[in-house]
Motif scaffolding. Sequence first.
Motif, PDB file in Angstrom:
ATOM      1  N   SER A   1      -5.620   8.646   5.693  1.00 42.99           N
ATOM      2  CA  SER A   1      -4.837   9.885   5.610  1.00 42.99           C
ATOM      3  C   SER A   1      -3.967   9.900   4.356  1.00 42.99           C
ATOM      4  O   SER A   1      -3.818  10.935   3.704  1.00 42.99           O
ATOM      5  N   SER A   2      -3.405   8.757   4.031  1.00 45.26           N
ATOM      6  CA  SER A   2      -2.549   8.656   2.848  1.00 45.26           C
ATOM      7  C   SER A   2      -3.339   8.930   1.580  1.00 45.26           C
ATOM      8  O   SER A   2      -2.914   9.714   0.724  1.00 45.26           O
ATOM      9  N   LEU A   3      -4.482   8.289   1.453  1.00 44.19           N
ATOM     10  CA  LEU A   3      -5.302   8.478   0.251  1.00 44.19           C
ATOM     11  C   LEU A   3      -5.823   9.910   0.158  1.00 44.19           C
ATOM     12  O   LEU A   3      -5.791  10.524  -0.916  1.00 44.19           O
TER      13      LEU A   3
ATOM     14  N   ILE B   1       3.574   6.091  -2.221  1.00 44.46           N
ATOM     15  CA  ILE B   1       4.790   6.863  -2.498  1.00 44.46           C
ATOM     16  C   ILE B   1       4.977   7.018  -4.004  1.00 44.46           C
ATOM     17  O   ILE B   1       5.311   8.113  -4.501  1.00 44.46           O
ATOM     18  N   SER B   2       4.751   5.942  -4.743  1.00 45.24           N
ATOM     19  CA  SER B   2       4.900   5.992  -6.200  1.00 45.24           C
ATOM     20  C   SER B   2       3.908   6.968  -6.815  1.00 45.24           C
ATOM     21  O   SER B   2       4.251   7.754  -7.705  1.00 45.24           O
ATOM     22  N   SER B   3       2.674   6.928  -6.322  1.00 45.78           N
ATOM     23  CA  SER B   3       1.644   7.840  -6.827  1.00 45.78           C
ATOM     24  C   SER B   3       1.999   9.291  -6.535  1.00 45.78           C
ATOM     25  O   SER B   3       1.842  10.167  -7.389  1.00 45.78           O
ATOM     26  N   ALA B   4       2.479   9.541  -5.319  1.00 46.28           N
ATOM     27  CA  ALA B   4       2.869  10.902  -4.938  1.00 46.28           C
ATOM     28  C   ALA B   4       4.006  11.409  -5.818  1.00 46.28           C
ATOM     29  O   ALA B   4       4.009  12.574  -6.241  1.00 46.28           O
ATOM     30  N   LEU B   5       4.975  10.550  -6.110  1.00 44.96           N
ATOM     31  CA  LEU B   5       6.098  10.941  -6.964  1.00 44.96           C
ATOM     32  C   LEU B   5       5.647  11.236  -8.386  1.00 44.96           C
ATOM     33  O   LEU B   5       6.047  12.246  -8.985  1.00 44.96           O
TER      34      LEU B   5
ATOM     35  N   VAL C   1       3.856  15.725   4.147  1.00 42.62           N
ATOM     36  CA  VAL C   1       3.545  16.559   5.323  1.00 42.62           C
ATOM     37  C   VAL C   1       2.038  16.718   5.469  1.00 42.62           C
ATOM     38  O   VAL C   1       1.518  16.691   6.603  1.00 42.62           O
ATOM     39  N   PHE C   2       1.327  16.865   4.352  1.00 38.65           N
ATOM     40  CA  PHE C   2      -0.129  16.988   4.419  1.00 38.65           C
ATOM     41  C   PHE C   2      -0.745  15.689   4.953  1.00 38.65           C
ATOM     42  O   PHE C   2      -1.718  15.715   5.717  1.00 38.65           O
ATOM     43  N   ARG C   3      -0.171  14.556   4.575  1.00 36.96           N
ATOM     44  CA  ARG C   3      -0.632  13.269   5.108  1.00 36.96           C
ATOM     45  C   ARG C   3      -0.458  13.236   6.618  1.00 36.96           C
ATOM     46  O   ARG C   3      -1.343  12.794   7.349  1.00 36.96           O
TER      47      ARG C   3
ATOM     48  N   PHE D   1       0.834  -1.207   0.000  1.00 34.58           N
ATOM     49  CA  PHE D   1       0.000   0.000   0.000  1.00 34.58           C
ATOM     50  C   PHE D   1       0.866   1.253   0.000  1.00 34.58           C
ATOM     51  O   PHE D   1       0.647   2.175  -0.792  1.00 34.58           O
ATOM     52  N   TYR D   2       1.849   1.292   0.898  1.00 37.41           N
ATOM     53  CA  TYR D   2       2.679   2.496   1.005  1.00 37.41           C
ATOM     54  C   TYR D   2       3.618   2.643  -0.188  1.00 37.41           C
ATOM     55  O   TYR D   2       3.973   3.760  -0.558  1.00 37.41           O
ATOM     56  N   LEU D   3       4.004   1.535  -0.791  1.00 39.93           N
ATOM     57  CA  LEU D   3       4.800   1.611  -2.019  1.00 39.93           C
ATOM     58  C   LEU D   3       3.980   2.252  -3.136  1.00 39.93           C
ATOM     59  O   LEU D   3       4.484   3.121  -3.872  1.00 39.93           O
TER      60      LEU D   3
END
Length: 318
Positions: free
Chosen positions: A106-108, A11-15, A91-93, A6-8
Motif C-alpha cells: 500500500s505504501s509503495l 516518508i522521505s520519498s513522499a516529502l 491518506v491514499f495509502r 522502510f517507512y523512513l
Amino acid sequence: MKKPYFYLIFISSALVLSYFFMQMRFSFNQENPAATLAALAKGSAAKPFQYRALIFWIADFFIRHKLLPLNFLYDFFKLTEMLSLFFLVIVFRWYLSLFFKEKKISSLLSLSIFYVLPFNFLLPRVLPLYYPYDIPSILFFTLGLGLLYKKNWLLYYPLFVIASLNRETACFLTFVYLFTAYKVEKPAKIACHCLAQLALWLAIKGVLYQLYLHNPGPNVFERCHVGTNITHLSTNIAFFMHLRDYPFFFSNFGFIWIPVIFYLKAIREPFVKRALFVFFPFFIGMMYVGNIYEIRIFGELVPLFLTAALLIFKELLI
C-alpha cells in the motif's frame, strides 16, 4: 528491509515528491487575474472562486492575527500545497490498505499518485491556472471515500462540511455513497443520509453566497463569456466536435481509465467498482459549470480511477 527503515524511506520519498510537485505547480501554472492569491486571501476575488474559501480563511486568519506577514503569503500557499500533497499520499495509502492487505505494498502503490497528477495539473497548457484548493479537494475526497467505505459517519459528516467549504465538488461524495449503498442498505437509510448531506451542502453554499454577495462575478457558477448568451455547455459541446481534442481529453488520469474500462469485471471490490459511476454525474455537472478542457477539474476522481487500475493490475499479475 526492516520496517522502521522502510517507512523512513517511504516518508522521505513522499516529502521529496510533494516538494518537487509543489515547485512544478508554481512554475508551470499562473494565477487567475480575476482571482489572485492576494485577492482570495483578502476575500475580494471574483465569484465563484472566492466561494472555495477554506484555505483562504486560514490565510486570512494568520494575516489578521499578524502570524503571517503579507510578503510571506505565497510561501504560505506553497506550504499548504506541499502539506496537502504529502497528506494526500498518507491518506491514499490508508485508502489502498482497505483493499491491499500488505502495508508495504500500500505504501509503495500510494506513490503512484505522482504519476497521475501531472496529467491533470502540470501538462495541460490551455488555461494553466493555479488554485490553492485543488489538491486539498483531492485529499478530502480520498478521506471521504475511506470513511464511506468504513461507514464511519461520526467522522464523515465533519469531513463533508470541511470539504464543502474547500470546494463545492464535495457533493459528489454523496453520489458515491448513493451508488455504493444502492441495494446494499435500506432505501430509507440511504434517503436519510443523502438528504442530510444535501441539506448541509445547501446550507454551506447559502452561507458562502451571503458572505460574498457583493464580490464581482456570477452568483452561482462561472459564465463562459460575461454579457453574452454563450454557456459552458455550448463551448464544451463544441470542444467535443473536433477529433483533435480527444487525445488531450483522454489524457485525463494519465490514461489509466482505459484499462479500467476494459477490465472493469476484474475489480473484485464492489465499493471501488460502484464508486466509479460517480464519473457520469461529475462529467455532466462539469459540462454545465466548467471548462471541460481544464482537466484539473476532474482531480477528485484521481483516487477512484487509480485505485481501480491498481486493483486490476493486481488481478492480472496473480
